[in-house]
Motif scaffolding. Structure first.
Motif, PDB file in Angstrom:
ATOM      1  N   TYR A 196      29.291  40.021  29.316  1.00 14.50           N
ATOM      2  CA  TYR A 196      29.868  39.695  28.016  1.00 14.50           C
ATOM      3  C   TYR A 196      29.394  40.691  26.974  1.00 14.50           C
ATOM      4  O   TYR A 196      28.523  41.524  27.226  1.00 14.50           O
ATOM      5  CB  TYR A 196      29.492  38.276  27.609  1.00 14.50           C
TER       6      TYR A 196
ATOM      7  N   ARG B  74      35.599  29.139  35.267  1.00 10.99           N
ATOM      8  CA  ARG B  74      36.925  29.764  35.225  1.00 10.99           C
ATOM      9  C   ARG B  74      36.953  30.707  34.036  1.00 10.99           C
ATOM     10  O   ARG B  74      36.814  30.274  32.897  1.00 10.99           O
ATOM     11  CB  ARG B  74      38.001  28.686  35.094  1.00 10.99           C
ATOM     12  N   ILE B  75      37.082  31.991  34.307  1.00 11.46           N
ATOM     13  CA  ILE B  75      36.938  32.994  33.257  1.00 11.46           C
ATOM     14  C   ILE B  75      38.298  33.573  32.889  1.00 11.46           C
ATOM     15  O   ILE B  75      38.982  34.121  33.746  1.00 11.46           O
ATOM     16  CB  ILE B  75      36.018  34.131  33.720  1.00 11.46           C
ATOM     17  N   PRO B  76      38.704  33.467  31.625  1.00  9.09           N
ATOM     18  CA  PRO B  76      39.932  34.126  31.199  1.00  9.09           C
ATOM     19  C   PRO B  76      39.715  35.641  31.168  1.00  9.09           C
ATOM     20  O   PRO B  76      38.807  36.115  30.484  1.00  9.09           O
ATOM     21  CB  PRO B  76      40.203  33.583  29.798  1.00  9.09           C
TER      22      PRO B  76
ATOM     23  N   ASN C 122      39.789  37.843  27.841  1.00  8.10           N
ATOM     24  CA  ASN C 122      38.931  37.418  26.745  1.00  8.10           C
ATOM     25  C   ASN C 122      38.313  38.647  26.080  1.00  8.10           C
ATOM     26  O   ASN C 122      37.659  39.447  26.744  1.00  8.10           O
ATOM     27  CB  ASN C 122      37.838  36.515  27.329  1.00  8.10           C
TER      28      ASN C 122
END
Lengths: 180, 129
Positions: A82, A120-122, A125
Motif C-alpha cells: 500500500y 478481497r482487494i480491489p 484502488n
C-alpha cells in the motif's frame, strides 16, 4: 343470400387494397418544421462503456493493473504493498475480472498464526502502490476459483512465514556459493 | 454476524475457552455484532483447574461477562472497498471500561480495533490483519 356473400367478399377485397396503399391526408394549417437529426454523442458509444473507459484511463494510465489482473491466476502467491508501505501477501483464491471497468478484485487467503484470513482487494484502488507476483506454483489446482480449498487438505499455509523461510534459504545458498 | 446464542472462541488467557453471546450491546433489536462491537456473554467452557496449583483463571463456567468481538466469519467491508473474512468467530473478554481481563492474546485480531480505541488489545495481539 348469394348477393350478401358477394358483398362480403367484395368488402374483404376492398379492405386488403386499403391496407396496402398509403392514404395521403392533407394537413390543415402550417406544416411542421423538420430538423436534421442531431449528431450522435460519443460516436454512438454506450454511455457506461465510455465512462468506464475514461475511468480506466484515469486510474490505470499505463494499463499495468489491467494486464496484471488478466495474467494472474488462482494459485499464484502475490504481495500487495500500500501507499503507507504496509503490505499483505497471500495465495490467490479467486479473481473477479470486470469487462473494461474498475470493478476487478483479487481474493487472497493466508494463515496468520493458525487462523486463516481472507482479503478481497480491489485492484484499481489508488491506495495500492504495487501488486507483485511472488511465486507461481509448480502445478496449479483445478478450477478458476479455489473456494473449495478452505479448510481442506489443500488449504493455504502461513504465506508470510513460507516466503520468509524461502528467502533465508536463498540467502544461505548464495553464501555457500560465494564461499566455494 | 454475532447474535443471541452465537458461540465464540476466547483468545485471551482469562480462562474462558468458549462463550455464548446473550446480548449485543448498543444496537437496535435484531441487529448483529460486528468486529469491535461489545457483547454480553456466558462462559460455556473454561480451562480446567488442576488440583494443587493456583489457577490463573479469572472466570469460570456459567460466569456472565462482557466481551469485544475481534474476528468474524462473516465478511466485513473496509472503507477502501476491500472485504475481510476470518475462519472463526472470536472475542476478548473485557471489563466495563473496555480493558481486557486477560494479560495475553494468543492470535490475530482485526485492524479496526485500533480505530475503536481498543489499543490495549491491539498491542497485546501478536499480529493484526
Amino acid at each position: 343470400m348469394f348477393g350478401l356473400l358477394s358483398k362480403r367478399t367484395g368488402f374483404r377485397a376492398a379492405s386488403v387494397a386499403v391496407q396496402s396503399v398509403r392514404t395521403f391526408v392533407p394537413l390543415k394549417g402550417a406544416k411542421p418544421t423538420v430538423f436534421e437529426p442531431l449528431p450522435k454523442k460519443r460516436n454512438g458509444e454506450n454511455a457506461m462503456a465510455y465512462l468506464h473507459k475514461q475511468l480506466l484511463k484515469k486510474h490505470d494510465p499505463t494499463g499495468q493493473r489491467t494486464n496484471l489482473i488478466n495474467t494472474l491466476r488462482a494459485g499464484d502467491i502475490i504481495r500487495v504493498t500500500y501507499m503507507d508501505r504496509s503490505d499483505v501477501s497471500g495465495r490467490i483464491i479467486a479473481i473477479k475480472r470486470g469487462q473494461y471497468n474498475l470493478g476487478g478484485n483479487i481474493l487472497i487467503r493466508t494463515k496468520v498464526g493458525r487462523i486463516a484470513s481472507e482479503l478481497r482487494i480491489p485492484v484499481f484502488n489508488p491506495n495500492i502502490r504495487f501488486i507483485e507476483l511472488v511465486e507461481k506454483p509448480k502445478q496449479y489446482l483445478p478450477r478458476n476459483k479455489h473456494y473449495y480449498v478452505r479448510e481442506s487438505s489443500n488449504d493455504v499455509n502461513d504465506v508470510e512465514a513460507y516466503l520468509k523461510n524461502k528467502r533465508s534459504e536463498e540467502v544461505k545458498q548464495t553464501q555457500t556459493h560465494k564461499t566455494k | 454476524m454475532i447474535y443471541l446464542k452465537s458461540l465464540l472462541n476466547v483468545i485471551d488467557n482469562s480462562g474462558a475457552l468458549v462463550v455464548e453471546c446473550i446480548k449485543v450491546l448498543r444496537h437496535k433489536p435484531k441487529s448483529c455484532a460486528q468486529i469491535g462491537d461489545q457483547i454480553t456473554v456466558v462462559v460455556k467452557e473454561a480451562k480446567p483447574i488442576a488440583d494443587g496449583t493456583t489457577s490463573t483463571n479469572k472466570v469460570k463456567r456459567k460466569d456472565i461477562c462482557r466481551a469485544v468481538v475481534v474476528r468474524t466469519r462473516s465478511p466485513f467491508r473496509r472503507p477502501d472497498g476491500s472485504m475481510v473474512k476470518f475462519d472463526d468467530n472470536a472475542c476478548v473478554l473485557i471489563n466495563k471500561n473496555g480493558e481486557p481481563l486477560g494479560t495475553r492474546i494468543s492470535s490475530v485480531v482485526a485492524k479496526e480495533l485500533r480505530d475503536l480505541q481498543y489499543n490495549k488489545i491491539v498491542s497485546l495481539a501478536p499480529k493484526t490483519f
